[in-house]
Design an enzyme around this catalytic site. Structure first.
Site, PDB file in Angstrom:
ATOM      1  N   LYS A   1     -11.452  -3.224 -12.944  1.00 23.13           N
ATOM      2  CA  LYS A   1     -10.375  -3.966 -12.298  1.00 23.13           C
ATOM      3  C   LYS A   1     -10.653  -4.105 -10.799  1.00 23.13           C
ATOM      4  CE  LYS A   1      -6.504  -2.920 -10.327  1.00 23.13           C
ATOM      5  NZ  LYS A   1      -6.379  -4.034  -9.374  1.00 23.13           N
TER       6      LYS A   1
ATOM      7  N   GLU B   1     -12.336   8.572  -5.121  1.00 25.17           N
ATOM      8  CA  GLU B   1     -12.891   8.366  -3.773  1.00 25.17           C
ATOM      9  C   GLU B   1     -11.744   7.820  -2.937  1.00 25.17           C
ATOM     10  OE1 GLU B   1     -15.665   9.329  -2.737  1.00 25.17           O
ATOM     11  OE2 GLU B   1     -17.045   9.410  -4.422  1.00 25.17           O
TER      12      GLU B   1
ATOM     13  N   CYS C   1     -13.329   3.544   4.472  1.00 21.98           N
ATOM     14  CA  CYS C   1     -12.879   4.927   4.276  1.00 21.98           C
ATOM     15  C   CYS C   1     -13.723   5.895   5.102  1.00 21.98           C
ATOM     16  CB  CYS C   1     -12.951   5.282   2.800  1.00 21.98           C
ATOM     17  SG  CYS C   1     -14.515   4.846   2.064  1.00 21.98           S
TER      18      CYS C   1
ATOM     19  N   GLU D   1      -4.713   7.675   8.639  1.00 19.80           N
ATOM     20  CA  GLU D   1      -5.727   6.641   8.464  1.00 19.80           C
ATOM     21  C   GLU D   1      -5.128   5.286   8.855  1.00 19.80           C
ATOM     22  OE1 GLU D   1      -6.970   5.715   4.385  1.00 19.80           O
ATOM     23  OE2 GLU D   1      -9.019   5.789   5.155  1.00 19.80           O
TER      24      GLU D   1
END
Ligand code: TAP
Length: 452
Positions: free
Chosen positions: A154, A229, A263, A355
């Site tokens: 996906k 992850e 990331c 973040e």
């Protein structure tokens, strides 16, 4: 069936419509993958390897087409997008070596021998985020297929175009029907179905820590394997004995690549106090020199953010703080945010702890090595990091001291497909890439053979 309008982040104009899979379509693809599994796992290792190499070769013939799609869909620069398409090819070629190397052990025991096998799991569900649609697709898909699994994949709703095309190219390369199915759709529908459907034996997820925790909880219901992850808030640690010019020249690329939607972005710069002023004076021209241009311009080094929503999230962080200076950005349409430098006031500020996933970096001084390690580790994340020093012993000590999965010394480059990648703490679970990756898509079976 519902559709999603793909918007070009550099122009804000609609590019195309993509049909979104619902539950029924997702279940049909999972069932097809389940049916395709026995033949794919039985295929002679050399034949599976040949098909993966052919797939890589077909990708290679379409690098420019895939890159162009990514520039339009994700706003990635031409340079990044061509590298990313090439990365899918390279990862397929690398893991094409795996089917013939999935070796087990033979263990001498009383009265016979034990042998071990690495059996594929079955159907693997791969959930990809919007920030690196092609590489992350490849990092899950290639080792999973090499180990003999079938894959349902996906892409993020925002960035389906390259994944859909790669699914077509797989068929063109001769990968049998049902071995790889690409299902554009919502995470809450298609992704959730990967977690809930009993035929899916492993979920490989890349995305936010928040959704990652939900995936892990959902997988626990069926003791389903998962790899996560997740996010990061990585530190770039610059010691006073470093080549400061080199450290300052590379720092913008460690955080502003892909407009900071990375990331691994080293979004906290820690500078030893005695070198703080000199480093800052070198950093400013480096930040202002980043070429933030239309991503289709071959010389562009940074493009727009993925969406108006993401731009607003990033602006929300910037509005809370005093900005030291910014780089440039184009005027007019597009979800642009200029490279932004903030001189943080405390480690408690949101800009230092959360973040941002945008082109914003915060800088703080530290006093000594112990201070640097403590500050770097004062985060719930642990994905990436960089260390600049000329002292090899210190480089080793700090590398061992920082709790993070991927570090670079005197360089900002951290990710290579032939070395392991993944996070400590809330940054993830398990490792991708490297020679071990195909084993993560298998179960180890141990068989005793009596010599009676
Ligand atoms: P998420 O919202 O977590 O989305 C990631 C993927 O998960 C998308 O395909 C999304 O689908 C899907 N998803 C969302 N909700 C789901 C659910 N309930 N069940 C199953 N799947 C679901 O993250 P994002 O906004 O795309 O990406 C940004 C975040 O990902 C950042 O925090 C970043 O650090 C992290 N990230 C980490 C890495 C690595 S390698 N550690 C790499 C890239 C990104 P839809 O978008 O279609 O809803």
């Amino acid at each position: 069936m519902s559709t999603y309008t793909v918007v070009n982040p550099a122009t804000e104009r609609a590019e195309t419509e993509v049909e979104l899979a619902g539950i029924e379509q997702t279940d049909a693809a999972i069932e097809q993958a389940h049916k395709a599994f026995p033949a794919w796992r039985r295929l002679a290792p050399g034949d599976r390897a040949t098909l993966l190499r052919r797939f890589a070769s077909v990708i290679d013939q379409h690098i420019d087409e895939l890159a162009e799609l990514e520039v339009r869909n994700a706003g990635h620069t031409w340079g990044n997008a061509t590298w990313e398409a090439g990365n899918v090819r390279d990862v397929l070629n690398y893991y094409a070596g795996a089917p013939e190397r999935l070796v087990g052990k033979q263990i001498p025991v009383d009265g016979g021998t034990n042998v071990t096998f690495h059996e594929p799991l079955g159907v693997v569900g791969i959930i990809v985020p919007w920030n690196f649609p092609m590489p992350i697709l490849g990092w899950g898909m290639a080792p999973a297929l090499a180990a003999g699994n079938t894959v349902v994949l996906k892409p993020a709703e925002l960035t389906p175009l390259t994944a859909v095309r790669i699914g077509e190219l797989a068929l063109e390369a001769g990968i049998p029907e049902g071995v790889l199915s690409v299902l554009p759709g919502k995470g809450s529908v298609v992704g959730q179905r990967f977690v809930a459907h009993p035929y899916v034996r492993k979920v490989s997820f890349t995305g936010s820590t928040e959704v990652g925790k939900q995936i892990m909880a959902g997988c626990s219901e069926q003791v389903k394997r998962c790899t996560l992850e997740l996010g990061g808030k990585s530190a770039n640690i610059v010691f006073a004995d470093a080549d400061l010019a080199k450290a300052a020249a590379s720092a913008p690329y460690a955080v502003f690549d892909n407009a900071g939607q990375d990331c691994c972005a080293r979004s906290r710069i820690l500078v030893q106090r005695s070198a703080y002023d000199e480093f800052l004076s070198l950093l400013e021209p480096a930040v202002k020199g980043v070429r933030v241009l239309d991503p289709s311009d071959r010389s562009s080094e940074m493009g727009p953010l993925i969406s108006a929503h993401q731009r607003d999230v990033v602006r929300g962080f910037i509005d809370e703080v005093e900005v030291a200076y910014t780089g440039s950005m184009p005027a007019g349409d597009g979800f642009w945010v200029a490279p932004t430098v903030v001189l943080a006031e405390s480690t408690e500020q949101r800009i230092w702890r959360e973040e941002v996933f945008g082109p914003v970096v915060a800088v703080l001084p530290f006093d000594d090595e112990a201070d640097a390690i403590a500050m770097a580790n004062d985060t719930e994340y642990g994905l990436s990091g960089s260390i600049y020093t000329r002292d090899l012993g210190r480089a080793m000590r700090v590398s061992r001291g920082v709790d993070t999965g991927n570090l670079s010394v005197n360089s900002h480059a951290a990710v290579r497909y032939w070395t392991p990648f993944g996070g400590f703490k809330h940054s993830g679970l398990g490792r991708e890439l490297g020679p071990e990756a195909p084993y993560a898509f298998t179960e180890e079976k141990n068989v005793f053979i009596s010599d009676d």
